[in-house]
Design a protein around this motif. Sequence first.
Motif, PDB file in Angstrom:
ATOM      1  N   MET A  21      64.869  87.527  61.060  1.00  8.83           N
ATOM      2  CA  MET A  21      64.935  86.123  60.705  1.00  8.83           C
ATOM      3  C   MET A  21      65.102  84.895  62.208  1.00  8.83           C
ATOM      4  O   MET A  21      64.444  83.918  61.350  1.00  8.83           O
ATOM      5  CB  MET A  21      66.152  86.227  59.477  1.00  8.83           C
ATOM      6  CG  MET A  21      66.354  86.663  58.562  1.00  8.83           C
ATOM      7  SD  MET A  21      67.571  86.317  56.590  1.00  8.83           S
ATOM      8  CE  MET A  21      66.914  87.254  55.908  1.00  8.83           C
ATOM      9  N   PHE A  39      67.128  80.502  55.986  1.00  9.66           N
ATOM     10  CA  PHE A  39      67.117  81.494  56.994  1.00  9.66           C
ATOM     11  C   PHE A  39      68.888  81.741  58.067  1.00  9.66           C
ATOM     12  O   PHE A  39      68.456  83.417  58.170  1.00  9.66           O
ATOM     13  CB  PHE A  39      65.742  81.600  57.569  1.00  9.66           C
ATOM     14  CG  PHE A  39      64.835  81.869  56.540  1.00  9.66           C
ATOM     15  CD1 PHE A  39      64.531  82.865  56.427  1.00  9.66           C
ATOM     16  CD2 PHE A  39      64.185  80.489  56.084  1.00  9.66           C
ATOM     17  CE1 PHE A  39      63.104  83.220  55.849  1.00  9.66           C
ATOM     18  CE2 PHE A  39      62.910  81.453  55.261  1.00  9.66           C
ATOM     19  CZ  PHE A  39      63.069  82.464  54.828  1.00  9.66           C
ATOM     20  N   PRO A  86      66.702  84.185  51.839  1.00  6.40           N
ATOM     21  CA  PRO A  86      66.542  83.053  52.073  1.00  6.40           C
ATOM     22  C   PRO A  86      65.672  82.213  51.020  1.00  6.40           C
ATOM     23  O   PRO A  86      65.228  80.693  50.767  1.00  6.40           O
ATOM     24  CB  PRO A  86      65.850  83.155  53.129  1.00  6.40           C
ATOM     25  CG  PRO A  86      66.885  84.679  53.636  1.00  6.40           C
ATOM     26  CD  PRO A  86      67.093  85.062  52.339  1.00  6.40           C
ATOM     27  N   TRP A 128      57.784  84.419  56.757  1.00  7.64           N
ATOM     28  CA  TRP A 128      58.826  84.967  56.980  1.00  7.64           C
ATOM     29  C   TRP A 128      58.363  86.313  55.478  1.00  7.64           C
ATOM     30  O   TRP A 128      58.006  87.515  55.987  1.00  7.64           O
ATOM     31  CB  TRP A 128      59.707  84.532  56.074  1.00  7.64           C
ATOM     32  CG  TRP A 128      61.204  85.840  55.331  1.00  7.64           C
ATOM     33  CD1 TRP A 128      61.214  85.882  54.559  1.00  7.64           C
ATOM     34  CD2 TRP A 128      61.362  87.021  56.459  1.00  7.64           C
ATOM     35  NE1 TRP A 128      61.953  87.502  53.734  1.00  7.64           N
ATOM     36  CE2 TRP A 128      62.648  87.945  55.669  1.00  7.64           C
ATOM     37  CE3 TRP A 128      61.767  86.858  57.945  1.00  7.64           C
ATOM     38  CZ2 TRP A 128      62.785  88.438  56.057  1.00  7.64           C
ATOM     39  CZ3 TRP A 128      62.403  88.470  58.406  1.00  7.64           C
ATOM     40  CH2 TRP A 128      63.284  89.252  57.757  1.00  7.64           C
TER      41      TRP A 128
END
Length: 487
Positions: A21, A39, A86, A128
Amino acid sequence: MNYSVVRYILGWIMVIEAAFMLLPCVVALIYGESQGFAFLWVLLTSALLGVLNVVKKPKDMTFYVKEGFVTVSLSWFTLSIIGALPFVINKDIPNFVDALFETISGFTTTGASILTDIEALSQCSLFWRSFTHWIGGMGVLVFLLAIVPMTGGSHMNLMRAESPGPSVGKLVPKVRETAVILYGIYVILTVLQVILLCAGNMGLFESITTAFGTAGTGGFAIRNDSLMSSSPYIQWVVAIFMILFGVNFGVYFLMLMKKFKQALFHEELRVYLAVIISAVAIIFINVYEAFESIAEALRHVFFQVSSIITTTGFATVDYETWNDTAKTILVLLMFIGACAGSTGGGIKVSRFIILVKTMIKELTSYIHPRSVKKIKLEGKMLEHETLRATNVYFITFMLIFVTSVFLISFEGKGLVTNFTAVAATINNVGPGLEMVGPTANFAHFTNFSKGVLMFDMLAGRLELFPLLLLLCPSCWVAKKRTKNEVV
């Protein structure tokens, strides 16, 4: 059940995910996005919980088949839940069920999406979302074995539980060295694709995210039209790399060892390429008149066949407009899937080879009752255990598939939509047909149906049994084992 070692490995999973992350945090910093704080908070929490679980190493680091399967399943649940947070916190995907669906789809390299406007997401969330494909493609437990020294146990059980295919073997004597080799090949191919995409004037950010989606054979793109607006060069590069990532990584290892003849005559590879060529030829004959030129038709057909058989799910054209013959072939390719030992999903080419050879053997036994015929794959005799496991896998796969189609049928969306939605999720493909086609998404399903499809995605990625084992009460009963139960 060795609960201490399960807890220890889950702790490492949290630590590793926290480290992963860091990248979306860096992306948020580069683009000046406040969504990156989500995050960061999840990263810190995951790291703290992980460290608390790994600070004390278990005295007994041995894990058996049961522990291996349970650990892999719980690891993927942990990855998905933490990875979804997140999206919820930064409001990019405010609904937790939707965020979890998107994250599971990412980690399992499925590519089925609930997003109606992908381009509305922040850059760090887009990164992500695509990065989960890359993490899940090779498997996080394989990554764990590559970087964390874990002596004293049967680590092959972890790799066997997470790696796709009817059988998993070590490329070299030590499991850790095998994991390092696999990830080394994975990284090299990914970097090579990024370079080639950048050479085609695709931006660095999009090149990286596209390579992540290709490497993991996942198919998350950062544009609403997938790769439809990309140049022919980009489409050819992605199509070729999808096929490359659908090849058994053991073939690449043979090439590294300069065993080129053995690699080129790899039985599964030859069948895999033959299926691709045959599918391209048949679909091309059926749809070429719909395109402006033969070159354009060949490019789109080759791309879609590559995308579906490798279970990637990228699209350059709305194949929903193709005739029934072409669409039927694409659906069949969903089930065949890529090679064992690749990042692709599906039932796997090697399993179909084994099933066909088993059928031929059975027919031969009726004609010549006294004949003794052994089944071979790659020139080696297959053990009865492998044949039994392949047959059981296929039966279990079909039971889960039929049950899932039945469960989501209560929404009344139509047989084609329901059938291909389950086919696309359990085979980790992504898009299906009609309401879940390449220009549609899965947002219209109820939370119950999304739950069924999430189960299918995880079951398909983990080869069914690790996930099903969690549902067995006897699995959680601790008992003393003998050494024979280690493998």
